[in-house]
Enzyme design. Structure first.
Site, mmCIF file in Angstrom:
data_model
loop_
_atom_site.group_PDB
_atom_site.id
_atom_site.type_symbol
_atom_site.label_atom_id
_atom_site.label_comp_id
_atom_site.label_asym_id
_atom_site.label_seq_id
_atom_site.Cartn_x
_atom_site.Cartn_y
_atom_site.Cartn_z
ATOM 1 C CG ASP A 30 8.684 18.931 67.459
ATOM 2 O OD1 ASP A 30 9.604 18.220 67.924
ATOM 3 O OD2 ASP A 30 7.671 18.465 66.920
ATOM 4 C CD GLU A 123 7.960 19.519 59.287
ATOM 5 O OE1 GLU A 123 7.114 18.788 58.711
ATOM 6 O OE2 GLU A 123 7.664 20.367 60.136
ATOM 7 C CD GLU A 132 -1.354 21.588 57.321
ATOM 8 O OE1 GLU A 132 -0.253 21.803 56.772
ATOM 9 O OE2 GLU A 132 -1.728 22.194 58.323
ATOM 10 C CG HIS A 272 4.566 19.957 66.064
ATOM 11 N ND1 HIS A 272 5.740 19.495 65.498
ATOM 12 C CD2 HIS A 272 3.773 20.317 65.028
ATOM 13 C CE1 HIS A 272 5.656 19.587 64.178
ATOM 14 N NE2 HIS A 272 4.481 20.087 63.872
#
Ligand code: SAH
Length: 332
Positions: A30, A123, A132, A272
């Protein structure tokens, strides 16, 4: 997410997808994502040079390598999955073993060899920004180790909302269940509509303007600030039908010499993360200039904090369509 078994089997991958290189390959390829981080680091060496850096969730170690190359005094690369062992190997074979220390373990459980760090880089963003819930891990690290006046990269993340025409795909994903080879499976349809879909939206599908729901300041916010209710007003740009609302985010690095960042919006180069599509139960018929107003409430699920609960309230009082409704969604 963080299994520590030595022999990796498919069962481990099921719980610990980050141990397999496939997910890292997707992230590294990505280029919007990875080159943004790289450019931030290489074009703003003053942020990194001679600094102690903590890489939260280092994966393959890519961000740590960028920082080492930019002259960091030392980088602590913390990774809880099996990929930590691979990161160690990568660091070594690139000759950075004296600058980068890879620590295998959860941020919440490891001990750092230094009391404070100058820079935290991570990240951590998930689908719909918050899926998440890795943001909590970054905030934990910030509270524990970031020196007064230290910086967090990136330091801003914003969530946006817009609306799209999506008759074709809604038919395929939702209405499909009404008649499956002649049988009524609409009980699944009711469930399908509660699951936001991560997919790429074409810019031409956008019917309204875009509104900012929330900006989070990663360097200052508290963990609870990731749960919020935000009002919105979306104004139709043309006469059309609306089948779904679409959420996307951008992140920025405001400490750079010139502000840098990237967007995951439908008008930007694809990442992504794609976009997150929330189908509406009703098809809204909108005329140019009409407003869909409402609010979105977002919170981590109480039972499983990695899932996100979304409550969407919306109403339209238009020429051809008057409607007011509340829908619940869950990212899982
Ligand atoms: N920094 C890498 C990987 C990003 S993906 C890159 O930019 O390519 C996020 C990584 O954080 C995953 O490898 C995941 O295993 C790790 N991670 C998630 N939660 C963590 C935690 N609590 N402690 C340590 N690592 C964590």
């Amino acid at each position: 997410m963080c299994d520590v078994a030595d022999d990796i089997t498919s069962a481990d991958y099921y719980f610990d997808s980050y141990s397999h290189f496939g997910i890292h390959e997707e992230m590294l390829k990505d280029v919007v994502r990875t080159k943004s981080y790289r450019d931030v680091i290489y074009k703003n060496k003053f942020l990194i040079k001679d600094k102690i850096v903590l890489d939260v969730g280092a994966g393959t170690g890519i961000l740590s390598l960028f920082c080492a190359k930019a002259g960091a005094a030392h980088v602590y690369a913390v990774e809880c999955s099996q990929m930590a062992d691979t990161a160690k190997e990568i660091v070594k074979s690139n000759g950075f073993s004296d600058v980068i220390t890879v620590l295998k373990g959860k941020i919440e459980e490891i001990e750092l060899p230094v009391p404070k760090v100058d820079v935290i880089i991570s990240e951590w963003m998930g689908y719909f920004l918050l899926y998440e819930n890795m943001l909590d891990t970054v905030l934990y690290a910030r509270n524990k180790w970031l020196v007064d006046g230290g910086i967090v990269l990136p330091d801003k993340a914003s969530l946006y909302l817009t609306a799209i025409e999506d008759a074709h795909y809604k038919q395929d994903k939702v209405e499909f269940w009404n008649d499956v080879y002649g049988f009524d499976m609409s009980c699944i349809k009711r469930r399908a509509i509660t699951e936001p879909l991560v997919d790429t939206v074409d810019g031409n599908q956008i019917v309204t303007d875009s509104k900012l729901l929330k900006t989070m300041d990663i360097s200052k916010m508290a963990s609870g600030d990731a749960s919020f209710t935000a009002p919105f007003k979306l104004v139709a740009k043309r006469n059309d039908y609306i089948h779904a609302l679409v959420a996307y985010f951008d992140v920025s690095f405001t400490m750079c010499h010139k502000m840098m960042g990237f967007s995951t919006g439908p008008k930007s180069r694809a990442t992504h993360w794609k976009q997150t599509v929330l189908y509406l139960e009703d098809v809204l018929t909108v005329c140019e200039g009409e407003t869909i107003s409402g609010s979105m409430t977002i919170a981590p699920n109480k039972k499983n904090p990695r899932d996100v609960d979304i409550k969407l309230c919306y109403s339209l009082n238009g020429q051809h369509c008057k409607i007011s409704r509340t829908q619940l969604y869950k990212m899982r």
